[in-house]
Design an enzyme around this catalytic site. Structure first.
Site, mmCIF file in Angstrom:
data_model
loop_
_atom_site.group_PDB
_atom_site.id
_atom_site.type_symbol
_atom_site.label_atom_id
_atom_site.label_comp_id
_atom_site.label_asym_id
_atom_site.label_seq_id
_atom_site.Cartn_x
_atom_site.Cartn_y
_atom_site.Cartn_z
ATOM 1 N N GLU A 79 9.272 11.329 -3.800
ATOM 2 C CA GLU A 79 9.752 11.532 -2.437
ATOM 3 C C GLU A 79 9.205 10.367 -1.619
ATOM 4 O O GLU A 79 8.015 10.048 -1.695
ATOM 5 C CB GLU A 79 9.248 12.855 -1.880
ATOM 6 N N THR A 119 3.773 1.775 -3.840
ATOM 7 C CA THR A 119 4.160 1.149 -2.575
ATOM 8 C C THR A 119 2.968 0.462 -1.929
ATOM 9 O O THR A 119 1.808 0.857 -2.148
ATOM 10 C CB THR A 119 4.714 2.218 -1.618
ATOM 11 N N ASP A 120 3.248 -0.541 -1.097
ATOM 12 C CA ASP A 120 2.171 -1.176 -0.338
ATOM 13 C C ASP A 120 1.652 -0.280 0.776
ATOM 14 O O ASP A 120 0.600 -0.559 1.363
ATOM 15 C CB ASP A 120 2.627 -2.519 0.236
ATOM 16 N N GLU A 121 2.352 0.812 1.071
ATOM 17 C CA GLU A 121 1.932 1.692 2.161
ATOM 18 C C GLU A 121 0.623 2.413 1.863
ATOM 19 O O GLU A 121 -0.003 2.960 2.774
ATOM 20 C CB GLU A 121 3.038 2.683 2.502
ATOM 21 N N TYR A 146 3.426 10.826 2.981
ATOM 22 C CA TYR A 146 4.066 10.062 1.908
ATOM 23 C C TYR A 146 3.094 9.084 1.273
ATOM 24 O O TYR A 146 2.859 9.102 0.050
ATOM 25 C CB TYR A 146 5.288 9.313 2.436
ATOM 26 N N LYS A 150 1.314 8.986 -2.558
ATOM 27 C CA LYS A 150 1.464 7.844 -3.477
ATOM 28 C C LYS A 150 0.092 7.272 -3.830
ATOM 29 O O LYS A 150 -0.145 6.878 -4.978
ATOM 30 C CB LYS A 150 2.344 6.769 -2.849
ATOM 31 N N ASN A 176 11.897 -2.488 0.077
ATOM 32 C CA ASN A 176 13.089 -2.945 -0.634
ATOM 33 C C ASN A 176 14.334 -2.777 0.220
ATOM 34 O O ASN A 176 14.403 -1.895 1.088
ATOM 35 C CB ASN A 176 13.289 -2.121 -1.904
#
Length: 330
Positions: A79, A119-121, A146, A150, A176
């Site tokens: 997600e 992800t870079d988040e 989120y 991750k 992306n």
């Protein structure tokens, strides 16, 4: 090569499947996808080497035989929409954390190679006036449910690699863009709004900076890691594409023949990260990967053209996405 792709009917996963089948004649691909609202069976090609299994990555009974039959697992299933994680975090915990745990346990039982997409988040954000970039050694500082889930999944992969010897690599990628991206996401939402004659909407002042990469460049980087990456390593994937959100919207409007200022500002979302930037030097210098889409505007032009020519793909998704935004005032 027998490849299991989790989340293979989602945006990045489906493009990975298409790229793999187009460029690797020896590949046989199985996609495991729950076909939630963000996935789309129509994103996958018709190909005799492709099998779609509809199921939950957190369901061990479904996952185990698929992993046992695979040479490598590429784990895209997640997600991923920040706004939705603020409304209801539970699906993010289920898929991103429990799903990754379930997959790791199957890889542990069967000795199957795993590549984990992240992800870079997970690193939080950087100051707008800073020149620093994220590296594999940057401490984790997630801002949303989120990115927190991750980050949790990344830690699980590292722990299973160290404690149980699971052969795993990880990659953290920047934002992306490209074909088959759900219309709730930033760039396709703006494109489809303009196609529909509506004004794009921009959070806050639109100064938030993202490090954009074309989805095909991301997926070719994943293949580079699969072929030449070192087990246990984390590789950051980015294409030096730092652009603020306001510039993205204004560029899209210009490409689509509209005045650059024809958009509206809306209140910013809670915890909105200010800047992302990726240092992909390890991927480039050690593994020899380079992005092919170096001109961001040209990549946006190609993406606009794709959405203009594939209205039948995104049109059924548009109304529901806008209803979700309307309920949240965003």
């Amino acid at each position: 090569m027998r490849i299991l792709v989790t989340g293979g009917a989602g945006f990045i996963g489906a493009n990975f499947v298409r790229l793999t089948l187009a460029e690797r004649a020896d590949a046989v691909v199985t996609v495991l996808d729950a076909l939630t609202y963000a996935a789309n069976r129509d994103s996958l090609p018709e190909d005799a080497r492709l099998t779609l299994v509809v199921g939950d990555v957190a369901d061990a009974d479904t996952v185990d035989p698929l992993v046992a039959d695979a040479d490598v697992v590429v784990h895209f299933a997640a997600e991923s929409h920040n706004d939705n994680s603020l409304d209801d975090p539970m699906p993010f915990v289920h898929t991103n954390v429990v799903g990754t745990f379930t997959l790791l346990e199957a890889c542990r039982r069967h000795g199957t190679r795993l590549h984990h997409i992240s992800t870079d988040e997970v690193y939080g954000d950087l100051e707008l006036d800073d020149t620093a970039k994220f590296t594999a050694d940057t401490p984790y500082r997630p801002s949303s449910p989120y990115s927190a889930t991750k980050a949790s999944s990344d830690m699980l992969v590292r722990a299973w690699a160290r404690s149980f010897g699971v052969e795993a690599t990880l990659s953290n990628c920047s934002n992306n863009y490209g074909p088959y991206q759900h219309v709730e996401k930033f760039i396709p939402r703006q494109i489809t709004q303009v196609i529909d004659g509506a004004r794009p909407r921009l959070y806050g002042a639109g100064l938030n900076v993202r490090d954009w990469i074309h989805v095909d460049d991301h997926n070719r980087a994943v293949w580079t890691i699969l072929e030449r990456g070192v087990a246990g390593r984390t590789y950051l994937i980015g294409a030096d594409g730092e652009v603020d959100n306001r510039t993205v919207v204004e560029t899209l409007l210009e490409i689509m023949g509209q005045p650059a200022g024809a958009y509206d500002h809306v209140p910013d979302r809670p915890g909105h990260d200010m800047r992302y930037a990726i240092d992909a030097s390890a991927l480039r210098e050690e593994l020899g990967w380079e992005p092919r889409y170096r001109d961001f505007r040209a990549g946006l032009e190609a993406t606009v053209q794709w959405y203009q020519e594939h209205e039948s793909w995104w049109r059924p998704l548009k109304a529901a996405a806008e209803q979700r935004y309307a309920r949240s005032g965003r």
